[in-house]
Design a protein around this motif. Structure first.
Motif, PDB file in Angstrom:
ATOM      1  N   ASN A 145       4.145   8.591   3.086  1.00  0.00           N
ATOM      2  CA  ASN A 145       5.351   8.639   3.905  1.00  0.00           C
ATOM      3  C   ASN A 145       5.863  10.070   3.922  1.00  0.00           C
ATOM      4  O   ASN A 145       5.489  10.885   3.081  1.00  0.00           O
ATOM      5  N   ARG A 146       6.714  10.375   4.888  1.00  0.00           N
ATOM      6  CA  ARG A 146       7.150  11.758   5.080  1.00  0.00           C
ATOM      7  C   ARG A 146       8.410  12.108   4.292  1.00  0.00           C
ATOM      8  O   ARG A 146       8.942  13.214   4.451  1.00  0.00           O
ATOM      9  N   ILE A 147       8.886  11.198   3.443  1.00  0.00           N
ATOM     10  CA  ILE A 147      10.115  11.435   2.698  1.00  0.00           C
ATOM     11  C   ILE A 147       9.847  11.696   1.218  1.00  0.00           C
ATOM     12  O   ILE A 147      10.353  12.662   0.642  1.00  0.00           O
ATOM     13  N   LEU A 148       9.043  10.844   0.599  1.00  0.00           N
ATOM     14  CA  LEU A 148       8.823  10.898  -0.844  1.00  0.00           C
ATOM     15  C   LEU A 148       7.340  10.993  -1.181  1.00  0.00           C
ATOM     16  O   LEU A 148       6.488  10.463  -0.445  1.00  0.00           O
ATOM     17  N   SER A 149       7.052  11.621  -2.293  1.00  0.00           N
ATOM     18  CA  SER A 149       5.691  11.643  -2.826  1.00  0.00           C
ATOM     19  C   SER A 149       5.548  10.482  -3.797  1.00  0.00           C
ATOM     20  O   SER A 149       6.256  10.407  -4.801  1.00  0.00           O
ATOM     21  N   ILE A 150       4.638   9.557  -3.482  1.00  0.00           N
ATOM     22  CA  ILE A 150       4.469   8.346  -4.284  1.00  0.00           C
ATOM     23  C   ILE A 150       3.027   8.261  -4.758  1.00  0.00           C
ATOM     24  O   ILE A 150       2.096   8.578  -4.017  1.00  0.00           O
ATOM     25  N   SER A 151       2.844   7.794  -5.991  1.00  0.00           N
ATOM     26  CA  SER A 151       1.518   7.781  -6.602  1.00  0.00           C
ATOM     27  C   SER A 151       1.332   6.532  -7.447  1.00  0.00           C
ATOM     28  O   SER A 151       2.305   5.990  -7.981  1.00  0.00           O
ATOM     29  N   PRO A 152       0.095   6.072  -7.615  1.00  0.00           N
ATOM     30  CA  PRO A 152      -0.155   4.975  -8.559  1.00  0.00           C
ATOM     31  C   PRO A 152       0.163   5.364  -9.993  1.00  0.00           C
ATOM     32  O   PRO A 152       0.411   4.499 -10.831  1.00  0.00           O
ATOM     33  N   ASP A 153       0.168   6.668 -10.291  1.00  0.00           N
ATOM     34  CA  ASP A 153       0.302   7.148 -11.664  1.00  0.00           C
ATOM     35  C   ASP A 153       1.737   7.326 -12.126  1.00  0.00           C
ATOM     36  O   ASP A 153       1.977   7.691 -13.281  1.00  0.00           O
ATOM     37  N   SER A 154       2.701   7.094 -11.251  1.00  0.00           N
ATOM     38  CA  SER A 154       4.104   7.274 -11.622  1.00  0.00           C
ATOM     39  C   SER A 154       4.969   6.390 -10.739  1.00  0.00           C
ATOM     40  O   SER A 154       4.490   5.822  -9.760  1.00  0.00           O
ATOM     41  N   ARG A 155       6.251   6.299 -11.072  1.00  0.00           N
ATOM     42  CA  ARG A 155       7.164   5.519 -10.245  1.00  0.00           C
ATOM     43  C   ARG A 155       8.298   6.397  -9.743  1.00  0.00           C
ATOM     44  O   ARG A 155       8.630   7.424 -10.353  1.00  0.00           O
ATOM     45  N   VAL A 156       8.862   5.990  -8.644  1.00  0.00           N
ATOM     46  CA  VAL A 156      10.021   6.659  -8.064  1.00  0.00           C
ATOM     47  C   VAL A 156      11.223   5.751  -8.276  1.00  0.00           C
ATOM     48  O   VAL A 156      11.142   4.535  -8.087  1.00  0.00           O
ATOM     49  N   ASP A 157      12.348   6.315  -8.685  1.00  0.00           N
ATOM     50  CA  ASP A 157      13.549   5.505  -8.878  1.00  0.00           C
ATOM     51  C   ASP A 157      13.929   4.778  -7.596  1.00  0.00           C
ATOM     52  O   ASP A 157      13.797   5.322  -6.490  1.00  0.00           O
ATOM     53  N   ASN A 158      14.424   3.561  -7.753  1.00  0.00           N
ATOM     54  CA  ASN A 158      14.786   2.747  -6.599  1.00  0.00           C
ATOM     55  C   ASN A 158      15.845   3.434  -5.733  1.00  0.00           C
ATOM     56  O   ASN A 158      15.832   3.307  -4.508  1.00  0.00           O
ATOM     57  N   GLU A 159      16.752   4.171  -6.360  1.00  0.00           N
ATOM     58  CA  GLU A 159      17.790   4.867  -5.601  1.00  0.00           C
ATOM     59  C   GLU A 159      17.176   5.884  -4.646  1.00  0.00           C
ATOM     60  O   GLU A 159      17.656   6.055  -3.522  1.00  0.00           O
ATOM     61  N   GLN A 160      16.113   6.553  -5.056  1.00  0.00           N
ATOM     62  CA  GLN A 160      15.453   7.524  -4.186  1.00  0.00           C
ATOM     63  C   GLN A 160      14.841   6.845  -2.966  1.00  0.00           C
ATOM     64  O   GLN A 160      14.893   7.381  -1.851  1.00  0.00           O
ATOM     65  N   MET A 207      12.774  -3.355   8.134  1.00  0.00           N
ATOM     66  CA  MET A 207      11.930  -2.171   7.980  1.00  0.00           C
ATOM     67  C   MET A 207      12.445  -1.347   6.806  1.00  0.00           C
ATOM     68  O   MET A 207      13.582  -0.895   6.811  1.00  0.00           O
ATOM     69  N   GLU A 208      11.607  -1.183   5.793  1.00  0.00           N
ATOM     70  CA  GLU A 208      12.045  -0.542   4.559  1.00  0.00           C
ATOM     71  C   GLU A 208      11.110   0.591   4.171  1.00  0.00           C
ATOM     72  O   GLU A 208       9.939   0.615   4.533  1.00  0.00           O
ATOM     73  N   MET A 209      11.656   1.521   3.413  1.00  0.00           N
ATOM     74  CA  MET A 209      10.859   2.542   2.764  1.00  0.00           C
ATOM     75  C   MET A 209      10.041   1.875   1.644  1.00  0.00           C
ATOM     76  O   MET A 209      10.504   0.906   1.053  1.00  0.00           O
ATOM     77  N   PRO A 210       8.853   2.395   1.337  1.00  0.00           N
ATOM     78  CA  PRO A 210       8.258   3.612   1.903  1.00  0.00           C
ATOM     79  C   PRO A 210       7.412   3.414   3.162  1.00  0.00           C
ATOM     80  O   PRO A 210       7.066   4.380   3.825  1.00  0.00           O
ATOM     81  N   TRP A 211       7.093   2.149   3.515  1.00  0.00           N
ATOM     82  CA  TRP A 211       6.305   1.931   4.723  1.00  0.00           C
ATOM     83  C   TRP A 211       7.014   2.491   5.943  1.00  0.00           C
ATOM     84  O   TRP A 211       6.394   3.067   6.834  1.00  0.00           O
ATOM     85  N   ALA A 212       8.332   2.378   5.994  1.00  0.00           N
ATOM     86  CA  ALA A 212       9.091   2.858   7.148  1.00  0.00           C
ATOM     87  C   ALA A 212       8.942   4.363   7.339  1.00  0.00           C
ATOM     88  O   ALA A 212       9.155   4.878   8.437  1.00  0.00           O
ATOM     89  N   GLY A 213       8.587   5.098   6.284  1.00  0.00           N
ATOM     90  CA  GLY A 213       8.467   6.543   6.367  1.00  0.00           C
ATOM     91  C   GLY A 213       7.094   7.048   6.779  1.00  0.00           C
ATOM     92  O   GLY A 213       6.879   8.268   6.841  1.00  0.00           O
ATOM     93  N   LEU A 264       0.828  -1.209   0.000  1.00  0.00           N
ATOM     94  CA  LEU A 264       0.000   0.000   0.000  1.00  0.00           C
ATOM     95  C   LEU A 264       0.860   1.257   0.000  1.00  0.00           C
ATOM     96  O   LEU A 264       0.508   2.267  -0.618  1.00  0.00           O
ATOM     97  N   ALA A 265       2.004   1.191   0.667  1.00  0.00           N
ATOM     98  CA  ALA A 265       2.907   2.342   0.686  1.00  0.00           C
ATOM     99  C   ALA A 265       3.567   2.550  -0.674  1.00  0.00           C
ATOM    100  O   ALA A 265       3.836   3.688  -1.072  1.00  0.00           O
ATOM    101  N   MET A 266       3.810   1.481  -1.410  1.00  0.00           N
ATOM    102  CA  MET A 266       4.481   1.590  -2.707  1.00  0.00           C
ATOM    103  C   MET A 266       3.626   2.282  -3.758  1.00  0.00           C
ATOM    104  O   MET A 266       4.141   2.744  -4.777  1.00  0.00           O
ATOM    105  N   VAL A 267       2.316   2.357  -3.526  1.00  0.00           N
ATOM    106  CA  VAL A 267       1.444   3.068  -4.478  1.00  0.00           C
ATOM    107  C   VAL A 267       0.893   4.356  -3.886  1.00  0.00           C
ATOM    108  O   VAL A 267       0.055   5.018  -4.488  1.00  0.00           O
ATOM    109  N   GLY A 268       1.336   4.719  -2.672  1.00  0.00           N
ATOM    110  CA  GLY A 268       0.961   5.999  -2.081  1.00  0.00           C
ATOM    111  C   GLY A 268      -0.328   5.997  -1.290  1.00  0.00           C
ATOM    112  O   GLY A 268      -0.712   7.040  -0.752  1.00  0.00           O
ATOM    113  N   VAL A 269      -1.011   4.864  -1.190  1.00  0.00           N
ATOM    114  CA  VAL A 269      -2.215   4.802  -0.356  1.00  0.00           C
ATOM    115  C   VAL A 269      -1.840   5.054   1.098  1.00  0.00           C
ATOM    116  O   VAL A 269      -2.546   5.749   1.831  1.00  0.00           O
TER     117      VAL A 269
END
Length: 296
Positions: free
Chosen positions: A229-244, A261-267, A221-226
């Protein structure tokens, strides 16, 4: 997956039931310990105990790009399969949400190593190597979200075959549990941490399965922005580079010194609750807007 087939796979896919293929650098699983009727059941279900494939960065990404034209898959279909995963009627659906997100946003690109990590900065691919697709699919059927591009390829190729036999639909119980999960997240205290929420979710006895399955649901759920997180803006409509995503982990206290514990859930933090706009975008048609959004 039926219980009888899953029991055979659990019997076969054990660490002490392997032998090493030195030529290809991969562990394979022995099948001589299976009874004739068990081997027959594997064959009836078209399950190859050791389906392995040499995975290369460019070829893998092109295969994922090729799936983007598959008419059997859409956000609407994937949302329903994921809800079935959360509720427990189809555990493999837990991985479907993040894997579809990876696949649908894959673009042609050259391998570029991240500055701090030995992986492609864009897709997270590590290196050309043989991969055990059967074992990945088995792990996914246990309810684990396999978040790599290799995981997306292994899971979605099998899922497309399963969908040829008919749609995968959530039960009413699945839908109820998913809605309750969202409400638990949205009702969190402002300072609640991901770890504290996981303990609260376990205590609520809402979802069946292991702590790893519950973590996989939250990470998906965190990987699609539902789950924001407080670090990155994540959306179902786009992807964020793995490095970010990996760099984001360096900014968080709850990821330091631990690998689970991993991002983006960790954030996430309790005050962020749930992003209801993205939730309704993905899952609203499964319920109707008024039925999913909380009324409290």
């Amino acid at each position: 997956m039926n219980k009888q087939l899953l029991a055979i796979l659990k019997k076969m896919y054990k660490h002490d039931n392997t032998y090493y293929d030195a030529e290809r650098g991969i562990a394979l699983y022995k099948t001589d310990m299976l009874k004739p009727q068990e081997t027959e059941l594997l064959q009836q279900n078209k399950w190859a105990p050791n389906e392995i494939e040499l995975i290369r960065h460019d070829e893998l990404n092109r295969k994922l790009i090729g799936m983007q034209s598959e008419e059997q898959l859409s956000w609407h279909v994937v949302a329903r399969i994921f809800i079935a995963g959360v509720g427990g009627s189809f555990p493999a659906g837990i991985s479907t949400l993040m894997n579809y997100h990876q696949m649908i946003h894959m673009r042609e690109h050259d391998y570029q190593e991240a500055e701090r990590f030995m992986s492609c900065k864009r897709c997270g691919f590590h290196k050309d190597q043989w991969e055990h697709l059967s074992w990945i699919r088995y792990a996914v059927h246990l309810g684990n979200a396999y978040g790599s591009t290799i995981g997306a390829y292994a899971h979605l190729t099998e899922l497309l075959q399963l969908l040829q036999s008919g749609s995968i639909e959530p039960t009413d119980e699945d839908k109820s549990k998913f809605k309750q999960l969202l409400q638990l997240l949205d009702a969190a205290d402002d300072s609640e941490t991901p770890g504290q929420f996981e303990k609260r979710l376990t205590a609520a006895k809402l979802l069946k399965g292991t702590a790893g399955m519950r973590r996989s649901i939250l990470q998906s759920l965190a990987m699609v922005g539902v789950i924001p997180n407080r670090i990155l803006s994540i959306s179902p409509d786009s992807r964020v580079d793995n490095e970010q995503i990996l760099n984001g982990e360096l900014l968080l206290n709850n990821t330091k010194g631990r690998s689970d514990m991993e991002m983006p859930w960790a954030g996430w933090q309790g005050g962020l609750g749930v992003d209801w706009d993205k939730t309704l975008q993905l899952f609203g048609t499964c319920y109707g807007e008024d039925a999913l959004r909380p009324t409290y």
